[in-house]
Design an enzyme around this catalytic site. Structure first.
Site, PDB file in Angstrom:
ATOM      1  NE  ARG A 141      38.248  48.013  44.604  1.00 26.50           N
ATOM      2  CZ  ARG A 141      37.609  48.565  45.637  1.00 26.50           C
ATOM      3  NH1 ARG A 141      36.294  48.442  45.752  1.00 26.50           N
ATOM      4  NH2 ARG A 141      38.271  49.245  46.547  1.00 26.50           N
ATOM      5  CG  HIS A 169      42.219  47.497  48.769  1.00 26.74           C
ATOM      6  ND1 HIS A 169      42.752  48.579  48.090  1.00 26.74           N
ATOM      7  CD2 HIS A 169      40.992  47.883  49.190  1.00 26.74           C
ATOM      8  CE1 HIS A 169      41.875  49.573  48.101  1.00 26.74           C
ATOM      9  NE2 HIS A 169      40.801  49.178  48.764  1.00 26.74           N
ATOM     10  NE  ARG A 220      34.538  53.828  52.603  1.00 26.52           N
ATOM     11  CZ  ARG A 220      33.954  54.312  53.676  1.00 26.52           C
ATOM     12  NH1 ARG A 220      34.663  54.762  54.688  1.00 26.52           N
ATOM     13  NH2 ARG A 220      32.644  54.339  53.762  1.00 26.52           N
ATOM     14  CB  THR A 221      38.674  52.760  46.959  1.00 24.25           C
ATOM     15  OG1 THR A 221      38.540  51.997  48.148  1.00 24.25           O
ATOM     16  CG2 THR A 221      40.062  52.575  46.404  1.00 24.25           C
ATOM     17  CE  LYS A 242      29.398  48.491  28.817  1.00 29.51           C
ATOM     18  NZ  LYS A 242      30.242  49.617  29.205  1.00 29.51           N
TER      19      LYS A 242
END
Lengths: 426, 314
Positions: free
Chosen positions: B108, B136, B58-59, B86
């Site tokens: 995010r 947020h 969604r975001t 990684k």
């Protein structure tokens, strides 16, 4: 070799001296303390307006050698020490491998003999690998020169084992230093528990995780009749517990670090990982309690808890970053700025915290400027203002909480073993 | 009021005027999405990189659509197996994206403070699309935008936030934004999901759902993130629904026109009943629509901001 320090304010509380006078050093000992010494010398330091004090004895330093020479070495750590006025330090045993047996201790001693620029004393672990399972062999460690025991970074969780350690330490006449933390209560925390942890959305470390363990460690020491030293005290409740124990005659001493009387948890609000240490920066009330405890003598010692970490371990997400900050080069200036300037301590009081008491607690014949004592001294300009920058730090790691901060008071000369080993040039 | 920030990291840092500027800018962008050609050239020639270290649909889609409606070029990097594994550091990832001459990173991240750290090290803009439990900001801005659209004001409104406040970045951003704009905020959850000292952020704490609903003009129902409960601190799903779930029955005792919001995705029958989620009080889908306008506003404003550039050149 003759060295004369002229007309400085000599602060020597061990001998109840606080006066403008001269000090003559011959070879590695103090030869004469007197007004107006007139004698031919190899070197004269004009110390008008300066403080002349015994060298700092820092009871809590991580030199990282052996094992993590990328963070710090005996050579780089002791170089930093001299610039901070520290002439003797106690190296914590949480190296890789840990200092938990005479062979490893001897290996480190050999490195020290070869590379140390200042006096380095060894602390050994309380338990093997600092795992809190099996006690080390204290006599064999003592034999190679270990002067105190600590599982620093961890606490011995088992009451029985800790009690046994304290009993044996008493028998062997060695000091136990406690990293008092109940990790069951502080688990995964990274900042002080409270409004700050809530605002930042981070797990908190409660004061309880510290003071409950301080309480336990003191209780066990009392029962064992042993001496115990509480490392890095950060909160009011710990102070209260230590004060009460001292009143009833327990052989307890305590230390704090400059960051606990300089910063509060608010310093962490920008997620600055150089403000991440364990125990964490606490509230304004805790900071006030630490200052009061220094003033009243409940806290005996200021030690840096110098904990070097590489940029790779610090310049990362706050949760993942290592705990700890370097502090050897800033501890004196921080104390001048935060304790002398506001009148919490006078110079004699500060010298007690930095030199006299650590020497007493560790059983060293140091921290005094009387004739015949070791010529370990610091000449400090109490008025000089400087801004802490990475370039001034000679430690291999630059993770200082004081970066960018303007401090008052600066080491001008450090004299170790009768020689000028540091003279400020910039 | 001129926007000066290159980054949007959280609502805690923002002034009331800055919040109002974002809302006003969003208001002017909202109309773009109802045009036949849903595009304006405000960010033409700019590159927006969506850097997502946590799964999000969604975001991420909302930011992508927002950027595209401003004519920006959009790159999506989904690092579901985090780059930590990684071996690349977040700062290295950021400086590489900067070296590719991107203009804005929308990030995010599962760690609180990650956006702040990245922003400190980059000259390009960083927009926080959610960092750990911390903030947020665009979610709270779209919640506030929707509320204002529905009720005409924020000042003096009574807003209750229900759910896992302790682990919610949505709750924190809403608390900062709403209180700065003059709303009275109540948070409601079982004690174990209320973080310490939160009342010092200017909110009222209650553990009773009826109390939280009683005088509320709006209720923001948080998603119960059961998948994140690694400590066994959460009540069980059914138990939670019984004690804290927003049902029609509970709502019937609240103000008749109470606004019901939810940041999504919904756990129907856990924190909210289907009846309420789809009912007349719900503005959940309008929130989604408004998210685009709010994110357009944020992307546009940070592209104009030039403060706090990193000291050393990269």
């Amino acid at each position: 070799m003759r060295l004369l320090i002229k007309a400085g304010r000599v602060v020597d509380p061990a001998n109840k001296i606080d006066a403008v006078t001269d000090i003559l050093i011959e070879d590695n000992k103090i030869a004469l303390v007197d007004e107006q010494i007139k004698i031919d010398t190899d070197l004269t330091i004009e110390a008008q307006g300066k403080i002349v004090m015994p060298g700092i004895i820092d009871m809590h330093v991580h030199l990282r050698e052996p094992g993590r020479e990328d963070k710090e070495t005996v050579a780089s750590g002791t170089a930093a020490a001299l610039r901070g006025g520290v002439t003797t330090l106690l190296a914590m045993p949480n190296t890789t491998p840990a200092i938990d047996n005479p062979q490893t201790a001897a290996l480190l001693k050999e490195i020290i003999n070869r590379t140390a620029q200042a006096g380095v004393l060894l602390a050994g672990a309380i338990t093997k690998d600092r795992l809190g399972k099996e006690l080390v062999d204290i006599p064999s460690l003592k034999k190679v020169g270990v002067v105190a025991l600590s599982d620093d970074g961890s606490s011995v969780d088992s009451d029985e084992l800790m009690f046994m350690a304290l009993k044996r330490a008493k028998r062997e006449g060695i000091l136990i230093i406690c990293h008092s933390e109940d990790k069951g209560l502080s688990a995964q925390g990274v900042v002080n528990l409270g409004l700050t942890s809530t605002r930042l959305g981070l797990r908190g470390i409660s004061c309880e995780s510290e003071y409950k363990r301080v309480e336990r460690d003191i209780k066990l020491a009392e029962k064992a009749g042993a001496a115990v030293h509480i490392a890095h005290v950060s909160c009011r409740k710990s102070v209260d517990i230590i004060a009460k124990a001292k009143q009833r005659g327990v052989r307890v001493t305590a230390e704090t670090a400059p960051h606990y009387f300089t910063f509060t948890e608010e310093a962490v609000l920008g997620y600055d990982t150089n403000m991440k240490m364990n125990p964490p920066l606490r509230s304004l009330d805790d900071l006030a309690a630490i200052k009061e405890a220094l003033h009243e003598g409940i806290i005996d010692v200021i030690a840096s808890d110098h904990a070097p970490h590489t940029e790779n371990e610090k310049e990362i997400e706050f949760v993942r970053a290592e705990f700890g900050v370097v502090g050897l080069q800033t501890e004196l200036s921080a104390a001048v700025s935060e304790l002398i300037e506001p009148g919490i301590l006078g110079w004699p009081g500060l010298v007690e915290k930095l030199s006299v008491n650590p020497a007493r607690i560790l059983g060293l014949k140091k921290g005094s400027l009387c004739v015949g004592s070791d010529a370990d001294l610091v000449v400090v300009d109490p008025q000089r203002v400087w801004q802490v920058g990475k370039e001034a730090l000679v430690s291999r790691s630059k993770n200082s909480a004081f970066l960018g901060k303007v401090l008052k008071g600066r080491v001008e000369y450090t004299i170790y073993n009768g020689k000028v080993v540091y003279a400020r040039s910039a | 009021m001129v926007w000066t920030r290159k980054d949007l990291l959280g609502l805690e840092d923002l002034s009331k005027e800055e919040l109002e500027l974002i809302l006003a800018t969003a208001d002017s962008f909202k109309e773009v999405s109802s045009r036949e050609i849903k595009k304006v050239p405000a960010l033409r020639g700019k590159t927006v990189v969506n850097l997502f270290y946590e799964p999000s649909t969604r975001t991420r889609v909302s930011f992508e659509i927002a950027a595209k409606r401003l004519s920006a070029d959009v790159i999506n990097i989904a690092t579901e197996t985090s780059s930590v594994q990684k071996g690349e550091t977040l700062i290295d990832t950021g400086t590489n994206i900067q070296a590719l001459k991107a203009d804005i990173i929308v990030m995010r991240h599962n760690y609180s403070g990650a956006a702040a750290m990245l922003a400190r090290h980059l000259n390009i803009s960083v927009v926080n699309a959610g960092d750990g439990w911390h903030e947020h900001p665009t979610q709270a801005l779209l919640d506030i935008f929707t509320l204002k659209e529905k009720l005409g004001r924020i000042d003096g409104l009574k807003v209750s936030i229900i759910g896992d406040i302790a682990h919610s970045r949505v709750a924190r951003s809403n608390i900062w934004g709403l209180t700065k704009l003059g709303a009275e905020v109540t948070v409601c959850a079982p004690p174990m999901l209320i973080p310490p000292a939160i009342e010092q952020m200017g909110v009222v704490v209650t553990h009773g759902i009826d109390e939280a609903l009683q005088h509320a003009d709006a209720v923001n129902v948080l998603r119960m993130q059961f998948e994140r409960d690694t400590e066994g601190a959460f009540p069980r799903q059914l138990e939670y629904f019984k004690s804290f779930g927003i049902t029609q029955e509970r709502l019937s005792k609240a103000k008749k026109d109470i606004i019901v919001m939810h940041p999504g995705p919904l756990n129907r029958g856990v924190e909210i009943s289907s009846e309420v989620a789809d009912g007349i009080n719900s503005v959940i889908l309008e929130q989604v629509t408004n998210g685009i306008a709010v994110r357009m506003a944020v992307l546009f404003l940070v592209s104009q901001g030039h403060d706090k550039k990193y000291e050393t050149t990269n």
